[in-house]
Structures are given as structure tokens and as C-alpha cells.
Design a protein around this motif. Structure first.
Motif, PDB file in Angstrom:
ATOM      1  N   MET A 208      53.087  37.515  46.241  1.00 55.94           N
ATOM      2  CA  MET A 208      52.683  37.609  47.651  1.00 55.94           C
ATOM      3  C   MET A 208      51.332  38.293  47.845  1.00 55.94           C
ATOM      4  O   MET A 208      50.630  38.004  48.803  1.00 55.94           O
ATOM      5  CB  MET A 208      53.752  38.352  48.458  1.00 55.94           C
ATOM      6  CG  MET A 208      55.004  37.547  48.739  1.00 55.94           C
ATOM      7  SD  MET A 208      54.732  35.860  49.341  1.00 55.94           S
ATOM      8  CE  MET A 208      53.599  36.105  50.708  1.00 55.94           C
ATOM      9  N   GLY A 209      50.963  39.222  46.957  1.00 59.27           N
ATOM     10  CA  GLY A 209      49.645  39.853  47.087  1.00 59.27           C
ATOM     11  C   GLY A 209      48.542  38.818  46.980  1.00 59.27           C
ATOM     12  O   GLY A 209      47.595  38.798  47.775  1.00 59.27           O
TER      13      GLY A 209
ATOM     14  N   LEU B  34      48.859  36.254  50.160  1.00 58.73           N
ATOM     15  CA  LEU B  34      48.400  36.847  51.421  1.00 58.73           C
ATOM     16  C   LEU B  34      46.894  37.091  51.407  1.00 58.73           C
ATOM     17  O   LEU B  34      46.211  36.878  52.414  1.00 58.73           O
ATOM     18  CB  LEU B  34      49.133  38.164  51.689  1.00 58.73           C
ATOM     19  CG  LEU B  34      50.582  38.012  52.143  1.00 58.73           C
ATOM     20  CD1 LEU B  34      51.306  39.359  52.068  1.00 58.73           C
ATOM     21  CD2 LEU B  34      50.653  37.456  53.559  1.00 58.73           C
ATOM     22  N   THR B  35      46.373  37.523  50.245  1.00 54.79           N
ATOM     23  CA  THR B  35      44.931  37.780  50.165  1.00 54.79           C
ATOM     24  C   THR B  35      44.159  36.475  50.330  1.00 54.79           C
ATOM     25  O   THR B  35      43.191  36.407  51.098  1.00 54.79           O
ATOM     26  CB  THR B  35      44.581  38.462  48.830  1.00 54.79           C
ATOM     27  OG1 THR B  35      45.331  39.683  48.727  1.00 54.79           O
ATOM     28  CG2 THR B  35      43.096  38.784  48.744  1.00 54.79           C
TER      29      THR B  35
ATOM     30  N   LEU C 188      45.149  33.705  51.834  1.00 61.26           N
ATOM     31  CA  LEU C 188      45.297  33.179  53.202  1.00 61.26           C
ATOM     32  C   LEU C 188      44.486  34.005  54.195  1.00 61.26           C
ATOM     33  O   LEU C 188      43.955  33.473  55.166  1.00 61.26           O
ATOM     34  CB  LEU C 188      46.774  33.161  53.604  1.00 61.26           C
ATOM     35  CG  LEU C 188      47.663  32.165  52.851  1.00 61.26           C
ATOM     36  CD1 LEU C 188      49.112  32.291  53.308  1.00 61.26           C
ATOM     37  CD2 LEU C 188      47.170  30.732  53.042  1.00 61.26           C
TER      38      LEU C 188
ATOM     39  N   THR D  78      59.624  31.641  46.357  1.00 59.82           N
ATOM     40  CA  THR D  78      58.359  31.804  47.083  1.00 59.82           C
ATOM     41  C   THR D  78      57.572  30.494  47.048  1.00 59.82           C
ATOM     42  O   THR D  78      57.082  30.013  48.081  1.00 59.82           O
ATOM     43  CB  THR D  78      57.504  32.922  46.454  1.00 59.82           C
ATOM     44  OG1 THR D  78      58.230  34.149  46.493  1.00 59.82           O
ATOM     45  CG2 THR D  78      56.195  33.099  47.212  1.00 59.82           C
TER      46      THR D  78
ATOM     47  N   PHE E 228      56.484  28.158  50.242  1.00 63.45           N
ATOM     48  CA  PHE E 228      55.089  28.012  50.647  1.00 63.45           C
ATOM     49  C   PHE E 228      54.542  26.617  50.370  1.00 63.45           C
ATOM     50  O   PHE E 228      53.416  26.309  50.746  1.00 63.45           O
ATOM     51  CB  PHE E 228      54.219  29.083  49.980  1.00 63.45           C
ATOM     52  CG  PHE E 228      54.275  30.392  50.701  1.00 63.45           C
ATOM     53  CD1 PHE E 228      53.381  30.669  51.732  1.00 63.45           C
ATOM     54  CD2 PHE E 228      55.250  31.328  50.404  1.00 63.45           C
ATOM     55  CE1 PHE E 228      53.450  31.860  52.430  1.00 63.45           C
ATOM     56  CE2 PHE E 228      55.322  32.532  51.097  1.00 63.45           C
ATOM     57  CZ  PHE E 228      54.418  32.802  52.113  1.00 63.45           C
TER      58      PHE E 228
ATOM     59  N   ILE F 129      44.576  33.422  58.144  1.00 68.04           N
ATOM     60  CA  ILE F 129      45.666  33.968  58.950  1.00 68.04           C
ATOM     61  C   ILE F 129      45.183  35.257  59.602  1.00 68.04           C
ATOM     62  O   ILE F 129      44.197  35.846  59.166  1.00 68.04           O
ATOM     63  CB  ILE F 129      46.937  34.230  58.097  1.00 68.04           C
ATOM     64  CG1 ILE F 129      46.641  35.203  56.947  1.00 68.04           C
ATOM     65  CG2 ILE F 129      47.511  32.936  57.561  1.00 68.04           C
ATOM     66  CD1 ILE F 129      47.894  35.714  56.232  1.00 68.04           C
ATOM     67  N   PRO F 130      45.851  35.715  60.666  1.00 65.37           N
ATOM     68  CA  PRO F 130      45.431  36.965  61.317  1.00 65.37           C
ATOM     69  C   PRO F 130      45.478  38.127  60.318  1.00 65.37           C
ATOM     70  O   PRO F 130      46.215  38.065  59.329  1.00 65.37           O
ATOM     71  CB  PRO F 130      46.473  37.159  62.423  1.00 65.37           C
ATOM     72  CG  PRO F 130      47.151  35.853  62.590  1.00 65.37           C
ATOM     73  CD  PRO F 130      47.035  35.130  61.294  1.00 65.37           C
ATOM     74  N   PRO F 131      44.709  39.195  60.594  1.00 65.57           N
ATOM     75  CA  PRO F 131      44.654  40.302  59.631  1.00 65.57           C
ATOM     76  C   PRO F 131      45.929  41.145  59.587  1.00 65.57           C
ATOM     77  O   PRO F 131      46.116  41.924  58.664  1.00 65.57           O
ATOM     78  CB  PRO F 131      43.475  41.145  60.121  1.00 65.57           C
ATOM     79  CG  PRO F 131      43.315  40.795  61.563  1.00 65.57           C
ATOM     80  CD  PRO F 131      43.755  39.376  61.698  1.00 65.57           C
ATOM     81  N   PHE F 132      46.781  40.963  60.591  1.00 63.88           N
ATOM     82  CA  PHE F 132      47.968  41.812  60.661  1.00 63.88           C
ATOM     83  C   PHE F 132      49.244  40.973  60.747  1.00 63.88           C
ATOM     84  O   PHE F 132      49.208  39.780  61.013  1.00 63.88           O
ATOM     85  CB  PHE F 132      47.888  42.744  61.872  1.00 63.88           C
ATOM     86  CG  PHE F 132      46.677  43.626  61.855  1.00 63.88           C
ATOM     87  CD1 PHE F 132      46.463  44.522  60.811  1.00 63.88           C
ATOM     88  CD2 PHE F 132      45.739  43.553  62.883  1.00 63.88           C
ATOM     89  CE1 PHE F 132      45.342  45.338  60.782  1.00 63.88           C
ATOM     90  CE2 PHE F 132      44.611  44.368  62.859  1.00 63.88           C
ATOM     91  CZ  PHE F 132      44.409  45.253  61.815  1.00 63.88           C
ATOM     92  N   ALA F 133      50.369  41.659  60.560  1.00 63.30           N
ATOM     93  CA  ALA F 133      51.684  41.038  60.691  1.00 63.30           C
ATOM     94  C   ALA F 133      51.879  40.493  62.106  1.00 63.30           C
ATOM     95  O   ALA F 133      51.074  40.753  63.008  1.00 63.30           O
ATOM     96  CB  ALA F 133      52.762  42.065  60.363  1.00 63.30           C
TER      97      ALA F 133
ATOM     98  N   GLY G  53      51.561  43.203  45.722  1.00 68.62           N
ATOM     99  CA  GLY G  53      52.041  42.491  46.909  1.00 68.62           C
ATOM    100  C   GLY G  53      52.795  43.355  47.901  1.00 68.62           C
ATOM    101  O   GLY G  53      52.669  43.164  49.119  1.00 68.62           O
TER     102      GLY G  53
ATOM    103  N   ARG H 168      49.592  45.299  56.187  1.00 70.53           N
ATOM    104  CA  ARG H 168      49.440  44.337  57.282  1.00 70.53           C
ATOM    105  C   ARG H 168      50.243  44.761  58.520  1.00 70.53           C
ATOM    106  O   ARG H 168      50.061  44.205  59.596  1.00 70.53           O
ATOM    107  CB  ARG H 168      49.842  42.922  56.820  1.00 70.53           C
ATOM    108  CG  ARG H 168      48.851  42.344  55.806  1.00 70.53           C
ATOM    109  CD  ARG H 168      49.248  40.950  55.350  1.00 70.53           C
ATOM    110  NE  ARG H 168      49.247  39.987  56.443  1.00 70.53           N
ATOM    111  CZ  ARG H 168      48.158  39.393  56.935  1.00 70.53           C
ATOM    112  NH1 ARG H 168      46.970  39.646  56.430  1.00 70.53           N
ATOM    113  NH2 ARG H 168      48.256  38.539  57.924  1.00 70.53           N
TER     114      ARG H 168
END
Lengths: 160, 154
Positions: free
Chosen positions: A73-74, A77-78, A80, A106, A110, A141-145, B16, B23
Motif C-alpha cells: 500500500m505504501g 498510495l504514493t 496514486l 490487494t 486494485f 488522488i486527494p492528499p488526505f483520507a 505502507g 493521510r
């Protein structure tokens, strides 16, 4: 530059070996930097390091044309968050590459996400690498959750 | 808003888990923020005023490493005295929530988005120590928890 990463813990020779062979047999030679973990296999055709600091990880991801990674996921997410196309290949527990098979789930989840391209195993990887230039990145993607998740946590903290 | 901001300890192993944790940071922008992780370089990219506490990385198959990690986390909790602890995993989060409950903290577990088919092993172990117990996949949510409120994807 293509940025390859296998994450902060274990090597992933099954993936790195194929990328190295692909780089060695492709003309003109593609520029590849690979973070390969504690790997016994030493790549011959690509620049490589066992580990890099998180700040270098971010810089390399930001500068890369494409990212090729284990299904962590690191990495996902990085990629994206910087709008970079990412190819992911899941580690497998039965080959000793991980303690459980969460990367298989995962990768399954995805698959089809814009900007994410799944190589189920090493046999699928070369063809995807050949088409790397044509892979479409998604909008970052947006920078936050998600706002709902942030609000739930924020509200919980406020009640304490 | 109180005069004294709440102290939060946000815990994740490097990689991760930590990327996911970060985030969610707008949720605690009004707090005194402490992070606990395994990679010193993270200190270079935190929000202003936030402090990083380091712990060795270990998993449950490494008995000596895990004991050192547990002690180090206990010590950090005694030093920081967080009112709220949040974690995305892995082993470090388990110890932080478990010891944190003993010290009266309120605790939050957000199971990693990597665990798309079932909760992580640590996520299952930490269940009874988490006051807010979340999954990032709607189909893993259950009436008694874990609950689904959204994900780190944004």
C-alpha cells in the motif's frame, strides 16, 4: 526513469529478476532504478540499492515516468497521490515472499483502478513492461483520507 | 476548543502503514501530535511541532525484537501520556493500544487498506483494546465493529 520498489522489509527476487532481464534485452536500454531489499540476486542491467530513505522514495516516485512495485500500500498510495502509473505484482506466501497472502487480495481489489496495472505473476510482467510508455496515469488522488473517515476520527478525539 | 490541546500518539511501522496513517492527519491537526514509528527519516517530513518517537521494527516471530519493541513503546507512553492513541498497524500499534488502555488513553484502530479480504491478524488481536475500531472496506464492516467510515484513498 522507471522506479522499481519492493518495500521496506523483504526482497522480491521473482519480480526484480524479470525486470533486470527485460532491461538487459530491451533497446534502447531503459533507465531503471530499483530498490530491491535484502536481495541475494544482484541485478546486472539496472541501477539498484537495497533500501532508500522515505524522503528519497518520495523524490524518486515524484520524478518517475512509471513505478513498478510489489503490491504494497505504501507504493500504491504514493504512486496514486503523484498521479504516476503503477504496475503491481503481488508477493506470495507459499514462495516465502511474505507471511500471508494479503498482497494477492490487494492486487485483486486494485485491478481496474485507473492508473493501477496488475501483473499476476512474473510471466505477465515483460509484456506490461514493454507497454509501460502507453500506460495511462489517473488524476492524482486527494492528499488526505476521505472526509468521512477524517471526520469520524476528529469527532472521536473531540469526545475524549 | 480547550485551552490545552489534546495529546495524540499516532503509531505505525515504517512503510505502507505509516503512509496510511499520515493521510488521516487533518483529523488531529488541533492536537499536540506525537508519532511513533520505525524510521528516523520520517522526522524530516512531519507537520510543524509534531515529534517523532522511534522504536525498533519487529514482528511476532522475532521474540527478542518484539520484547524490545514492547518495552520501548511502554516507555514512550509513560513519557508522552497521550490521551488518544491511533494506529494502522502493525505490531507496534498492538502494543501501543494495549498498554495505552492500561494508562487510560482512548484508542483508535484503523485496519490497513491492504487487508481487503479479512482483517489483519493484528487487527483481530487488538479488537478488545480499540475504542474506535475501523476497517477501510465496507464489506468487512460488522454491526459490532469493525465499522466502516471511509478509507485513506480519499
Amino acid at each position: 526513469m522507471i522506479f522499481v520498489t519492493v518495500g521496506t522489509q523483504l526482497a522480491f527476487e521473482r519480480m526484480v529478476r524479470v525486470i533486470d532481464e527485460w532491461a538487459g534485452s530491451t533497446t534502447p536500454a531503459p533507465k531503471v532504478f530499483a530498490q530491491i531489499g535484502p536481495s541475494e540476486f544482484v541485478p546486472k542491467h539496472i541501477e539498484h540499492k537495497a533500501f532508500i530513505e522515505p524522503s528519497e522514495f518520495v523524490e524518486r516516485a515524484r520524478a518517475a515516468e512509471a513505478i513498478v512495485a510489489h503490491a504494497g500500500m505504501g507504493s500504491i498510495l504514493t504512486a496514486l497521490s503523484y498521479g504516476k502509473p503503477i504496475v503491481i505484482m503481488p508477493r506470495r506466501a507459499d514462495l516465502g515472499e511474505q507471511r500471508n497472502d494479503h498482497q494477492l487480495s490487494t492486487a485483486a481489489r486494485f485491478k481496474g483502478q485507473p492508473g493501477v496495472f496488475v501483473a499476476s505473476d512474473e510471466t505477465e510482467l515483460p509484456a506490461i513492461l514493454d507497454s509501460l510508455r502507453d500506460l495511462q496515469a489517473a488524476e492524482p488522488i486527494p492528499p488526505f483520507a476521505s472526509p468521512s473517515l477524517i471526520k469520524a476520527i476528529h469527532d472521536f478525539i473531540d469526545e475524549v | 476548543m480547550n485551552d490545552h490541546p489534546k495529546r495524540i500518539l499516532a503509531v505505525a511501522s515504517g512503510g505502507g502503514h505509516f503512509v496510511q496513517l499520515r493521510r488521516m492527519r487533518p483529523a488531529w491537526e488541533h492536537c499536540e501530535v506525537h508519532y511513533l514509528s520505525t524510521i528516523a527519516d520520517y522526522a524530516n517530513d512531519l507537520e510543524p511541532g509534531a515529534k517523532l518517537h522511534l522504536v525498533n521494527d519487529a514482528n511476532r516471530w522475532d521474540k527478542i525484537g518484539i520484547a524490545r519493541m514492547a518495552l520501548r513503546i511502554a516507555w514512550t507512553l509513560i513519557k508522552v501520556r497521550p490521551q488518544v492513541i491511533i494506529s494502522t498497524g502493525a505490531a507496534a500499534g498492538y502494543f501501543a493500544l494495549r498498554f495505552g488502555k492500561l494508562l487510560g488513553a482512548r484508542t483508535i484502530w484503523v485496519d490497513s487498506i491492504a487487508n481487503a479480504e479479512e482483517l489483519s491478524m493484528t487487527g483481530r488481536m487488538v479488537r478488545k483494546y480499540a475504542d474506535l475500531y475501523l476497517t477501510q472496506w465496507p464489506d468487512l464492516a460488522e454491526p459490532d465493529g469493525p465499522h466502516y467510515e471511509g478509507s485513506v484513498l480519499g
